[in-house]
Write an enzyme that holds these catalytic residues in place. Structure first.
Site, PDB file in Angstrom:
ATOM      1  N   LYS A   1       0.958  -0.958   0.403  1.00 48.50           N
ATOM      2  CA  LYS A   1       0.093  -0.037   0.385  1.00 48.50           C
ATOM      3  C   LYS A   1       0.843   1.409   0.145  1.00 48.50           C
ATOM      4  O   LYS A   1       0.391   1.537  -0.928  1.00 48.50           O
ATOM      5  CB  LYS A   1      -1.040  -0.123   1.001  1.00 48.50           C
ATOM      6  CG  LYS A   1      -2.129  -1.309   1.297  1.00 48.50           C
ATOM      7  CD  LYS A   1      -2.671  -1.049   2.045  1.00 48.50           C
ATOM      8  CE  LYS A   1      -2.682  -1.251   3.482  1.00 48.50           C
ATOM      9  NZ  LYS A   1      -1.418  -2.420   4.307  1.00 48.50           N
TER      10      LYS A   1
ATOM     11  N   ARG B   1     -10.095   0.401   8.189  1.00 47.03           N
ATOM     12  CA  ARG B   1      -9.532  -1.089   9.451  1.00 47.03           C
ATOM     13  C   ARG B   1     -10.297  -1.326  10.241  1.00 47.03           C
ATOM     14  O   ARG B   1     -10.300  -2.434  10.422  1.00 47.03           O
ATOM     15  CB  ARG B   1      -8.294  -0.906  10.087  1.00 47.03           C
ATOM     16  CG  ARG B   1      -7.027  -1.164   8.854  1.00 47.03           C
ATOM     17  CD  ARG B   1      -6.230  -1.132  10.004  1.00 47.03           C
ATOM     18  NE  ARG B   1      -4.726  -1.757   9.779  1.00 47.03           N
ATOM     19  CZ  ARG B   1      -2.941  -1.304   9.420  1.00 47.03           C
ATOM     20  NH1 ARG B   1      -3.633   0.481   8.186  1.00 47.03           N
ATOM     21  NH2 ARG B   1      -2.694  -2.173   9.498  1.00 47.03           N
TER      22      ARG B   1
ATOM     23  N   ARG C   1      11.963  -6.582   4.966  1.00 47.53           N
ATOM     24  CA  ARG C   1      11.740  -5.113   5.695  1.00 47.53           C
ATOM     25  C   ARG C   1      12.426  -4.412   6.935  1.00 47.53           C
ATOM     26  O   ARG C   1      13.455  -3.259   7.084  1.00 47.53           O
ATOM     27  CB  ARG C   1      10.869  -3.886   5.566  1.00 47.53           C
ATOM     28  CG  ARG C   1      11.132  -2.815   5.770  1.00 47.53           C
ATOM     29  CD  ARG C   1       9.503  -2.072   5.276  1.00 47.53           C
ATOM     30  NE  ARG C   1       8.730  -2.718   6.427  1.00 47.53           N
ATOM     31  CZ  ARG C   1       7.203  -2.195   6.039  1.00 47.53           C
ATOM     32  NH1 ARG C   1       6.719  -1.192   4.932  1.00 47.53           N
ATOM     33  NH2 ARG C   1       6.251  -2.315   6.330  1.00 47.53           N
TER      34      ARG C   1
ATOM     35  N   ARG D   1      11.223  -0.286  11.914  1.00 44.93           N
ATOM     36  CA  ARG D   1      10.269  -0.863  13.030  1.00 44.93           C
ATOM     37  C   ARG D   1      10.294  -1.825  13.733  1.00 44.93           C
ATOM     38  O   ARG D   1      10.323  -3.017  12.930  1.00 44.93           O
ATOM     39  CB  ARG D   1       9.236  -0.870  11.147  1.00 44.93           C
ATOM     40  CG  ARG D   1       8.100   0.470  10.797  1.00 44.93           C
ATOM     41  CD  ARG D   1       7.470   0.094   9.995  1.00 44.93           C
ATOM     42  NE  ARG D   1       5.956  -0.183  10.338  1.00 44.93           N
ATOM     43  CZ  ARG D   1       5.000  -0.556   9.953  1.00 44.93           C
ATOM     44  NH1 ARG D   1       5.127  -0.121   8.237  1.00 44.93           N
ATOM     45  NH2 ARG D   1       3.998  -1.317   9.954  1.00 44.93           N
TER      46      ARG D   1
ATOM     47  N   ARG E   1      -0.692  -9.138  13.433  1.00 46.64           N
ATOM     48  CA  ARG E   1      -0.533  -7.858  12.540  1.00 46.64           C
ATOM     49  C   ARG E   1      -2.015  -8.835  11.391  1.00 46.64           C
ATOM     50  O   ARG E   1      -2.372  -8.494  10.871  1.00 46.64           O
ATOM     51  CB  ARG E   1       0.089  -7.127  11.745  1.00 46.64           C
ATOM     52  CG  ARG E   1       0.886  -5.916  11.961  1.00 46.64           C
ATOM     53  CD  ARG E   1       2.466  -5.749  12.169  1.00 46.64           C
ATOM     54  NE  ARG E   1       2.766  -5.049  10.744  1.00 46.64           N
ATOM     55  CZ  ARG E   1       3.452  -4.762  10.072  1.00 46.64           C
ATOM     56  NH1 ARG E   1       4.723  -4.855  10.305  1.00 46.64           N
ATOM     57  NH2 ARG E   1       3.201  -3.853   9.155  1.00 46.64           N
TER      58      ARG E   1
END
Ligand code: AP5
Ligand code: MG
Length: 194
Positions: free
Chosen positions: A14, A89, A128, A134, A146
């Site tokens: 996204k 969400r 990542r 993060r 998640r």
């Protein structure tokens, strides 16, 4: 106004595709994840509260993100349109968004939903996590949490917009440019129809 939701699970692309889409279509990018991370960086009370939930892979409360989106809409009234990334969400967020847009005499034109296998999502996010900093990316069980939150609470949002015939599924696996072209084709079609 042309308002679109870029939808999909964590790691589906996204953020990557949003950057390219806002450059091409001059939309205002509203990512609740980015807004929350900026609160965390500024060490605001809201950021501190959100961080403890985000670090576990849980969603933050609806009223927090709805409040953030509401003020972002108010401060960007001159925008040509909005690209919503990571919002709504939950069904509650979707209903709130529809109402906020209706107050501004506009609505969601289309939801583009990126489809990516769970195996690929986990692979992308762990990769990542090696460099992003993060804290929700560098742990396999937080990434799985998640995805579980997404399957449980977020997939009903697609059903909400399917009922309104606004959802287009896009294959989210392949090169970034291939996926971008597929997204642009659908946006161009939808803009012509408006
Ligand atoms: P948020 O920041 O929204 O994160 P997310 O949805 O978990 O998704 P990501 O940002 O990790 O992935 P993405 O789909 O943007 O993919 P990206 O382009 O980065 O939310 C974080 C947290 O904030 C939530 O868990 C929650 O706690 C809270 N939150 C946020 N919004 C909320 C809301 N509305 N309500 C409640 N809580 C909320 O790509 C991922 C990786 O893959 C990158 O490394 C990228 O380079 C790579 N990649 C991208 N495309 C490709 C491709 N085609 N091929 C290979 N690799 C690719
Ligand atoms: Mg993102």
């Amino acid at each position: 106004m042309f308002n679109l939701i870029l939808f999909g699970p964590p790691g589906s692309g996204k953020g990557t595709q949003s950057e390219k889409l806002i450059a091409k279509y001059h939309l205002k990018h509203l990512s609740t994840g980015d807004l929350l991370r900026s609160e965390i960086n500024s060490k605001t009370p809201l950021g501190l509260e959100a961080k403890s939930l985000m670090d576990k892979g849980y969603l933050v409360p609806d009223e927090v993100v709805i409040g953030m989106i509401s003020s972002a809409l108010d401060t960007n009234l001159q925008a040509k349109g909005f690209l919503f990334d990571g919002f709504p969400r939950t069904s509650t967020q979707a209903e709130a968004l529809d109402k906020l847009l209706a107050l501004k005499k506009t609505s969601i034109a289309v939801m583009l939903a990126l489809e990516v296998s769970e195996e690929e999502l986990v692979k992308r996010l762990l990769k990542r996590g090696e460099t992003s900093g993060r804290s929700d990316d560098n742990n396999d069980s937080v990434i799985r949490e998640r995805i579980t939150e997404y399957n449980k609470k977020t997939t009903p949002v697609a059903d909400h917009y399917k009922e309104l015939e606004k959802v287009i599924m896009i294959n989210g696996e392949g090169s970034v440019d291939e996926i971008f072209s597929a997204l642009c084709m659908e946006i161009d079609n939808r803009m012509k129809a408006d």
